[in-house]
Design a protein around this motif. Sequence first.
Motif, PDB file in Angstrom:
ATOM      1  N   LEU A  95       3.050   4.717  -6.817  1.00 29.72           N
ATOM      2  CA  LEU A  95       2.302   4.349  -5.577  1.00 29.72           C
ATOM      3  C   LEU A  95       2.241   2.752  -5.729  1.00 29.72           C
ATOM      4  CD1 LEU A  95      -0.932   3.798  -5.550  1.00 29.72           C
ATOM      5  CD2 LEU A  95      -0.895   6.217  -5.835  1.00 29.72           C
ATOM      6  N   ARG A  96       2.288   2.315  -4.557  1.00 25.94           N
ATOM      7  CA  ARG A  96       2.124   0.873  -4.390  1.00 25.94           C
ATOM      8  C   ARG A  96       1.118   0.718  -3.113  1.00 25.94           C
ATOM      9  NH1 ARG A  96       3.907  -3.524  -1.653  1.00 25.94           N
ATOM     10  NH2 ARG A  96       4.421  -5.450  -2.586  1.00 25.94           N
ATOM     11  N   GLN A 110      10.829   3.339   7.879  1.00 28.05           N
ATOM     12  CA  GLN A 110       9.685   3.109   6.747  1.00 28.05           C
ATOM     13  C   GLN A 110      10.154   3.587   5.299  1.00 28.05           C
ATOM     14  OE1 GLN A 110       6.577   2.665   8.357  1.00 28.05           O
ATOM     15  NE2 GLN A 110       5.497   2.612   6.199  1.00 28.05           N
ATOM     16  N   ASP A 111       9.820   2.445   4.671  1.00 26.94           N
ATOM     17  CA  ASP A 111       9.992   2.744   2.944  1.00 26.94           C
ATOM     18  C   ASP A 111       8.546   3.509   2.556  1.00 26.94           C
ATOM     19  OD1 ASP A 111      10.041   2.783   0.105  1.00 26.94           O
ATOM     20  OD2 ASP A 111      11.201   0.868   0.333  1.00 26.94           O
ATOM     21  N   HIS A 112       8.810   4.739   2.352  1.00 29.52           N
ATOM     22  CA  HIS A 112       7.612   5.613   2.100  1.00 29.52           C
ATOM     23  C   HIS A 112       6.914   5.088   0.669  1.00 29.52           C
ATOM     24  CE1 HIS A 112       6.846   8.993   5.029  1.00 29.52           C
ATOM     25  NE2 HIS A 112       7.966   8.137   5.337  1.00 29.52           N
ATOM     26  N   PHE A 113       7.861   4.912  -0.280  1.00 33.53           N
ATOM     27  CA  PHE A 113       7.294   4.554  -1.544  1.00 33.53           C
ATOM     28  C   PHE A 113       6.867   3.351  -1.569  1.00 33.53           C
ATOM     29  CE2 PHE A 113       6.950   4.779  -5.989  1.00 33.53           C
ATOM     30  CZ  PHE A 113       7.164   3.265  -6.673  1.00 33.53           C
ATOM     31  N   HIS A 114       7.018   2.245  -0.890  1.00 40.34           N
ATOM     32  CA  HIS A 114       6.711   0.823  -1.000  1.00 40.34           C
ATOM     33  C   HIS A 114       5.567   0.675   0.222  1.00 40.34           C
ATOM     34  CE1 HIS A 114      10.250   0.260  -3.421  1.00 40.34           C
ATOM     35  NE2 HIS A 114       9.174   0.230  -4.399  1.00 40.34           N
ATOM     36  N   GLY A 115       5.380   1.635   1.244  1.00 40.26           N
ATOM     37  CA  GLY A 115       4.541   1.546   2.342  1.00 40.26           C
ATOM     38  C   GLY A 115       4.749   0.265   3.022  1.00 40.26           C
ATOM     39  N   GLN A 116       5.891  -0.074   3.178  1.00 39.43           N
ATOM     40  CA  GLN A 116       6.355  -1.067   3.944  1.00 39.43           C
ATOM     41  C   GLN A 116       7.622  -0.880   4.790  1.00 39.43           C
ATOM     42  OE1 GLN A 116       6.156  -3.669   0.898  1.00 39.43           O
ATOM     43  NE2 GLN A 116       8.288  -4.392   1.097  1.00 39.43           N
TER      44      GLN A 116
END
Length: 265
Positions: free
Chosen positions: A31-32, A239-245
């Motif tokens: 996670l990030r 939305q890029d879930h892994f990078h939260g952005q």
Amino acid sequence: MSESTGSCAAVLVDGLRVHLGASRVLDGISLRVARGETLGLLGANGSGKTTLVKVLMGLVPITAGRVLLHGSDIRNRRSVPWSRIGYVPQRVNSNPAMAVTAEEVVASGLLTDRNLFRGRRGRGRVMEALEQVGLAGRAGDSVHIFSGGQQQRVLIARALVRRPELLVIDEPMSGIDRKSQEALAATLGKLQSEGTSIVVVLHDLGVLAPIIERTVVLENGRVVHDGAPPSSRPPSPDQDHFHGQVRGQPPRCTAPVIAAGWRGQ
Ligand SMILES: Nc1ncnc2c1ncn2[C@@H]1O[C@H](COP(=O)(O)OP(=O)(O)O)[C@@H](O)[C@H]1O
Ligand SMILES: [Mg+2]
């Protein structure tokens, strides 16, 4: 993981596995948390939330994977800017035999910066932190006569005294009354507006719902959700879930303004 992935990250966890005794408590966590982002970490009891935040603070050893705080690998402890990272644990062992004042507990948060700890400037910072949680008038009182909610506020002040760029706070809403919950939400909202990165462990979003920007849900030591908080609208396809952005946009390093305080507590 590329350098650019971590360039604006307050927290970067990559393939983290942790064994405690015979059990695998965290199993492949990635996670990030972007700088300035407020992340809610949710999951049932025993899902591994406390272990994960303890790993972030270097309190639990890593079996595999890596953790970077502000780009520094926590295995290289000296490289991590601990003096700008605040941690509020879920539980504290309090020893009634030790008459420790609120001021002393908060000052212990400055031990990572000896000059500040000893100096007059440090005392100013301690009073400022107690003011932030509405306890400036109780600085000289022993924390053992405080209610559970007041003791927790002292611990929050101990984290705030560092003026943290990253605040990690484990289940702050458990066992405190609604008014104190709202005051804490206001304090965290203010920190968010000032650009502090926040990782908060929660049972449910509750009064913090307005400030939680993203949630990570753990189940049996694995991430089962990483994205928009449950009650908010579904994330866009970009939305890029892994990078939260959102792809194609620069990472968030700031946050919206919400301000208030513990006044009236
Ligand atoms: N020191 C330890 N030794 C062995 N197992 C542990 C230890 N600490 C926690 N655990 C186990 O790890 C799991 C996750 O615990 P924890 O991180 O406290 O979960 P949560 O904070 O989500 O309730 C639980 O099954 C717990 O029993
Ligand atoms: Mg816990």
